[in-house]
Design a protein around this motif. Structure first.
Motif, PDB file in Angstrom:
ATOM      1  N   THR A 164      75.367  11.625  63.403  1.00 29.50           N
ATOM      2  CA  THR A 164      75.082  13.057  63.426  1.00 29.50           C
ATOM      3  C   THR A 164      76.271  13.796  64.041  1.00 29.50           C
ATOM      4  N   ARG A 165      76.228  15.135  63.899  1.00 31.65           N
ATOM      5  CA  ARG A 165      77.329  15.939  64.454  1.00 31.65           C
ATOM      6  C   ARG A 165      77.440  15.744  65.967  1.00 31.65           C
ATOM      7  N   ASN A 166      76.301  15.430  66.602  1.00 28.27           N
ATOM      8  CA  ASN A 166      76.321  15.291  68.063  1.00 28.27           C
ATOM      9  C   ASN A 166      76.662  13.884  68.553  1.00 28.27           C
ATOM     10  N   GLY A 167      76.974  12.983  67.590  1.00 26.45           N
ATOM     11  CA  GLY A 167      77.386  11.642  68.019  1.00 26.45           C
ATOM     12  C   GLY A 167      76.257  10.636  68.165  1.00 26.45           C
ATOM     13  N   HIS A 168      75.044  10.992  67.696  1.00 23.15           N
ATOM     14  CA  HIS A 168      73.981   9.990  67.619  1.00 23.15           C
ATOM     15  C   HIS A 168      74.105   9.277  66.269  1.00 23.15           C
ATOM     16  N   VAL A 169      73.378   8.181  66.125  1.00 20.68           N
ATOM     17  CA  VAL A 169      73.325   7.526  64.821  1.00 20.68           C
ATOM     18  C   VAL A 169      71.879   7.528  64.344  1.00 20.68           C
ATOM     19  N   ILE A 170      71.691   7.905  63.071  1.00 22.02           N
ATOM     20  CA  ILE A 170      70.339   7.881  62.506  1.00 22.02           C
ATOM     21  C   ILE A 170      70.270   6.843  61.390  1.00 22.02           C
ATOM     22  N   VAL A 171      69.312   5.943  61.531  1.00 22.80           N
ATOM     23  CA  VAL A 171      69.070   4.940  60.500  1.00 22.80           C
ATOM     24  C   VAL A 171      67.809   5.348  59.749  1.00 22.80           C
ATOM     25  N   GLU A 172      67.934   5.487  58.443  1.00 19.20           N
ATOM     26  CA  GLU A 172      66.765   5.784  57.611  1.00 19.20           C
ATOM     27  C   GLU A 172      66.077   4.460  57.316  1.00 19.20           C
ATOM     28  N   PHE A 173      64.842   4.334  57.778  1.00 15.54           N
ATOM     29  CA  PHE A 173      64.121   3.066  57.721  1.00 15.54           C
ATOM     30  C   PHE A 173      62.998   3.192  56.702  1.00 15.54           C
TER      31      PHE A 173
END
Ligand code: D5M
Ligand code: FE
Ligand code: ZN
Length: 500
Positions: A164-173
């Motif tokens: 994400t723009r804020n430096g988190h990671v999102i995994v679509e599960f």
């Protein structure tokens, strides 16, 4: 084995046992019983059964006897040379149900893809469910219904991964009930560090909690192989040698060194070598037997012969020099004359007819499970190693240390989760799932030897008999040609012979 123990062992893996099935298993001696039970459980889970039936056990027992293709001790004496392995009876079994060779049903339609992924998901989910946890184990539908901040273990397939723009990671599960975004928060450094190890299309479990529309990940759990001691088979004589990537027909094939190796097998080395050679009973050859043709753009300049039949004839001439008391198991690789997509069927007689006629030669597909001297060996050429190395950042050193690639395959109980980079054929069943726990995992392809004990599985990369090519030099590979590893089942120890 007591039949109550059979029932208890099956129960630990969420299966009931018909009394007659338990009796049939209990009648075998202990090791046999454990092996058969393991096979039966795997087979039952594969077909989503709840009960181990007598008919399944009977079928497996029948397969055992027909699969016992071990050749008898050699009757004719070769002049003078009488190594111990010549008098040994071979113990070799093939798991034909786990080999695509006679089972390819794929027509490539959309339904094939659906059943392929469903099969993978279900089998890997079963492996993940065996991992211990105090949390409830749930799917996407239940995850959406969790209370705010309620914890659970969520099993799913990784459909997408983005920063994400804020430096988190999102995994679509995803699972069959829907999709849920899972957050690897940058506020939790330990968890964020796990995100690069999560691979597209893999089936994995996240421990965490629901927060708004997200599942907040706190830990990642892979299917894993159970932690145990490397298997030793007491009193088992006869050792196992590993080969791969001969590339016969290439200008770089190291013919002289390979001839020396063949002489070694025939007892013509120094005293120490002759003693070691005399104990070798099995040779496993994991693909890239010949260099093939048209495998990469400028290959023609690097071939001794452009005739594929001549390449296999040359291979046959060499392999016929393997003494006939040594059982030779031969699988294809991406340079061989079968489809290059995994899983690959065994080589057709058209190319290796003469070899096939030899009693000590056994052709298998890729991957293949072979029981050798009481050890369960998973043989795989290793074509997917390129994808693993390029898509998993922690494996960037994988061409120099292929054993870490093997480790990740075992951890994920899968030879190639990522779909779409290298061709995979969507068979009805995913042959790349590692649902039997191998005692030995043998692969090649990267042309670099590597060895490792991972949680009790011996990982062996058997390197190559092809010299370093200009291409490999250019991209910074450091092949290790002509290193020959040998495993002693009695002591679970590896010894490496160098013919360079
Ligand atoms: O593969 C031998 C080695 O060379 C193995 O480590 C993969 C690597 N290789 C081969 N072709 C390529 C390309 N095109 N890109 C990157 N790496 C490659 P073999 O199967 O014997 O050819
Ligand atoms: Fe190769
Ligand atoms: Zn290869």
């Amino acid at each position: 084995m007591d039949c109550r123990l059979v029932a208890e062992l099956a129960k630990r893996r969420d299966l009931l046992v018909e009394p007659a099935a338990a009796d049939a298993i209990a009648a075998l001696d202990d090791e046999e019983a454990r092996n058969l039970l393991d096979e039966a459980v795997t087979s039952a889970l594969e077909s989503n059964a709840f009960v181990l039936t007598e008919s399944l056990v009977k079928r497996l027992l029948d397969e055992r006897t027909t699969e016992l293709k071990a050749s008898q001790p050699v009757a004719v004496k070769a002049e003078g040379y009488e190594p111990p392995s010549k008098k040994l009876k071979a113990e070799l079994r093939f798991h034909e149900g786990r080999d695509v060779s006679d089972n390819s049903r794929c027509t490539g339609n959309i339904q094939d893809f659906v059943s392929f992924f469903r099969n993978r998901f279900n089998r890997q989910k079963a492996l993940l469910r065996r991992r211990r946890t105090d949390l409830p184990v749930i799917g996407v539908r239940e995850a959406k219904r969790l209370q705010e901040r309620e914890r659970a273990r969520l099993i799913g397939m990784v459909a997408d991964k983005r920063e994400t723009r804020n430096g988190h990671v999102i995994v679509e599960f995803e699972d069959e009930s829907g999709a849920m975004p899972c957050l690897f928060s940058k506020k939790n450094e330990g968890v964020l560090a796990l995100a690069p190890r999560v691979m597209l299309d893999e089936v994995v479990a996240f421990d965490g909690l629901r927060w708004k529309d997200l599942f907040i990940v706190e830990a990642v759990e892979w299917p894993e192989v159970p932690l145990r001691e490397p298997k030793k088979v007491p009193g088992k004589k006869g050792t196992v040698g590993f080969l791969s990537d001969l590339h016969v027909g290439s200008k770089y094939f190291l013919r002289e060194e390979f001839s020396r190796f063949l002489k070694f097998l025939n007892g013509e080395g120094d005293a120490e070598q002759a003693e070691a050679a005399g104990n070798i009973k099995y040779l496993l050859l994991a693909g890239d037997l010949v260099d093939g043709i048209g495998i990469y753009p400028t290959q023609e300049e690097q071939l001794v012969t452009k005739d594929i039949y001549e390449q296999y004839e040359a291979l046959t001439d060499l392999l016929c020099q393997v003494p006939d008391w040594i059982e030779l198991v031969v699988a294809p690789g991406n340079h061989d004359a079968v489809r290059t997509a995994d899983p690959q069927p065994r080589l057709p007689s058209e190319f290796v007819g003469e070899l096939e006629k030899r009693k000590n030669v056994h052709l298998v597909g890729d991957p293949a499970y072979v029981e050798v001297a009481g050890l369960n060996v998973l043989m795989y050429h290793g074509t997917s190693a390129d994808t693993w190395i390029s898509s998993l950042q922690p494996l960037r050193d994988g061409y120099h240390r292929p054993e870490i690639v093997g480790r990740e395959m075992l951890r994920r109980r899968h030879l190639l989760p990522l779909y779409g980079e290298k061709p995979i054929v969507p068979e009805k069943k995913d042959y790349m799932v590692i649902d039997a726990v191998p005692d030995v995992f043998h692969f090649g392809h990267v042309h670099k030897n590597g060895y490792k004990n991972y949680r009790g599985t011996t990982i062996v990369n058997s390197g190559t008999w092809q010299d370093t090519t200009d291409f490999q030099l250019r991209i910074g590979h450091e092949p290790s040609p002509c290193e020959f590893p040998v495993l002693d089942p009695e002591t679970a120890s590896l010894k490496v012979f160098n013919f360079k």
